[in-house]
Write a protein that holds these residues in place. Structure first.
Motif, PDB file in Angstrom:
ATOM      1  N   LEU A  11     -13.208  50.203 -17.151  1.00 26.41           N
ATOM      2  CA  LEU A  11     -13.481  51.411 -16.362  1.00 26.41           C
ATOM      3  C   LEU A  11     -14.464  51.117 -15.231  1.00 26.41           C
ATOM      4  CD1 LEU A  11     -13.654  54.099 -19.171  1.00 26.41           C
ATOM      5  CD2 LEU A  11     -12.023  54.030 -17.271  1.00 26.41           C
ATOM      6  N   PHE A  61     -12.447  49.244 -12.417  1.00 26.14           N
ATOM      7  CA  PHE A  61     -11.459  50.000 -11.666  1.00 26.14           C
ATOM      8  C   PHE A  61     -11.974  51.328 -11.097  1.00 26.14           C
ATOM      9  CE2 PHE A  61      -8.627  47.257 -14.202  1.00 26.14           C
ATOM     10  CZ  PHE A  61      -7.882  46.708 -13.157  1.00 26.14           C
ATOM     11  N   THR A  62     -13.011  51.905 -11.709  1.00 34.73           N
ATOM     12  CA  THR A  62     -13.494  53.222 -11.246  1.00 34.73           C
ATOM     13  C   THR A  62     -14.990  53.201 -10.962  1.00 34.73           C
ATOM     14  OG1 THR A  62     -13.954  54.046 -13.478  1.00 34.73           O
ATOM     15  CG2 THR A  62     -11.722  54.400 -12.613  1.00 34.73           C
ATOM     16  N   THR A  63     -15.498  52.046 -10.598  1.00 36.73           N
ATOM     17  CA  THR A  63     -16.943  51.878 -10.478  1.00 36.73           C
ATOM     18  C   THR A  63     -17.610  52.896  -9.554  1.00 36.73           C
ATOM     19  OG1 THR A  63     -18.677  50.259 -10.144  1.00 36.73           O
ATOM     20  CG2 THR A  63     -16.815  50.100  -8.667  1.00 36.73           C
ATOM     21  N   LEU A 105     -16.508  55.770  -8.744  1.00 40.85           N
ATOM     22  CA  LEU A 105     -16.237  57.126  -9.204  1.00 40.85           C
ATOM     23  C   LEU A 105     -16.981  57.459 -10.497  1.00 40.85           C
ATOM     24  CD1 LEU A 105     -12.393  57.144  -8.513  1.00 40.85           C
ATOM     25  CD2 LEU A 105     -14.241  57.944  -7.019  1.00 40.85           C
ATOM     26  N   GLY A 137     -16.423  56.349 -13.584  1.00 44.26           N
ATOM     27  CA  GLY A 137     -15.573  56.482 -14.771  1.00 44.26           C
ATOM     28  C   GLY A 137     -16.209  55.921 -16.026  1.00 44.26           C
ATOM     29  N   LEU A 194     -19.926  60.056  -8.620  1.00 48.95           N
ATOM     30  CA  LEU A 194     -18.675  60.532  -8.038  1.00 48.95           C
ATOM     31  C   LEU A 194     -18.925  61.134  -6.653  1.00 48.95           C
ATOM     32  CD1 LEU A 194     -15.635  61.070  -8.557  1.00 48.95           C
ATOM     33  CD2 LEU A 194     -16.313  63.230  -9.583  1.00 48.95           C
ATOM     34  N   SER A 224     -23.346  51.294  -8.238  1.00 51.02           N
ATOM     35  CA  SER A 224     -22.281  50.574  -8.942  1.00 51.02           C
ATOM     36  C   SER A 224     -22.684  49.131  -9.207  1.00 51.02           C
ATOM     37  CB  SER A 224     -21.004  50.597  -8.106  1.00 51.02           C
ATOM     38  OG  SER A 224     -20.597  51.922  -7.875  1.00 51.02           O
TER      39      SER A 224
END
Length: 107
Positions: A34, A37-39, A41, A43, A58, A68
């Motif tokens: 997570l 791939f979604t750092t 955002l 996640g 986010l 991040s």
């Protein structure tokens, strides 16, 4: 989790703890995937239950990447802390059940 907090548990209670931890604990692999791939955002933070900081990530796209990057170094301790918190909650529930059984047996 300290062994001292578990030493007064019966084998059944330890088995219950282990079973509940298997269901509820957060996976290191899933968290890292997570993060990858979604750092920006957040996640990985949503997954770990850190909703407030996840929403902040986010809205700021991971502090424009700075936050991040910092999480790269903090992620393992965040996973460990979250799993310790989950274990403590389960232990509290087990102790509540144990005390309820004692109280009902005493009455």
């Amino acid at each position: 989790m300290s062994i001292m907090n578990k030493q007064d548990l019966t084998s059944e209670e330890l088995q219950l703890l282990s079973s509940e931890m298997a269901k509820k604990q957060k996976s290191t692999g899933t968290t890292w995937i997570l993060w990858f791939f979604t750092t920006s955002l957040g996640g990985h933070r949503f997954y770990l239950g850190k909703t407030g900081t996840a929403v902040a990530m986010l809205l700021t796209l991971g502090g424009l990447g700075i936050w991040s990057f910092i999480d790269l170094f903090l992620l393992n301790s965040m996973i460990r802390d979250t799993n310790e918190k989950i274990e403590n909650e389960i232990l509290s529930e087990i102790r509540l059940m144990k005390n309820a059984k004692k109280n009902s047996a005493a009455n």
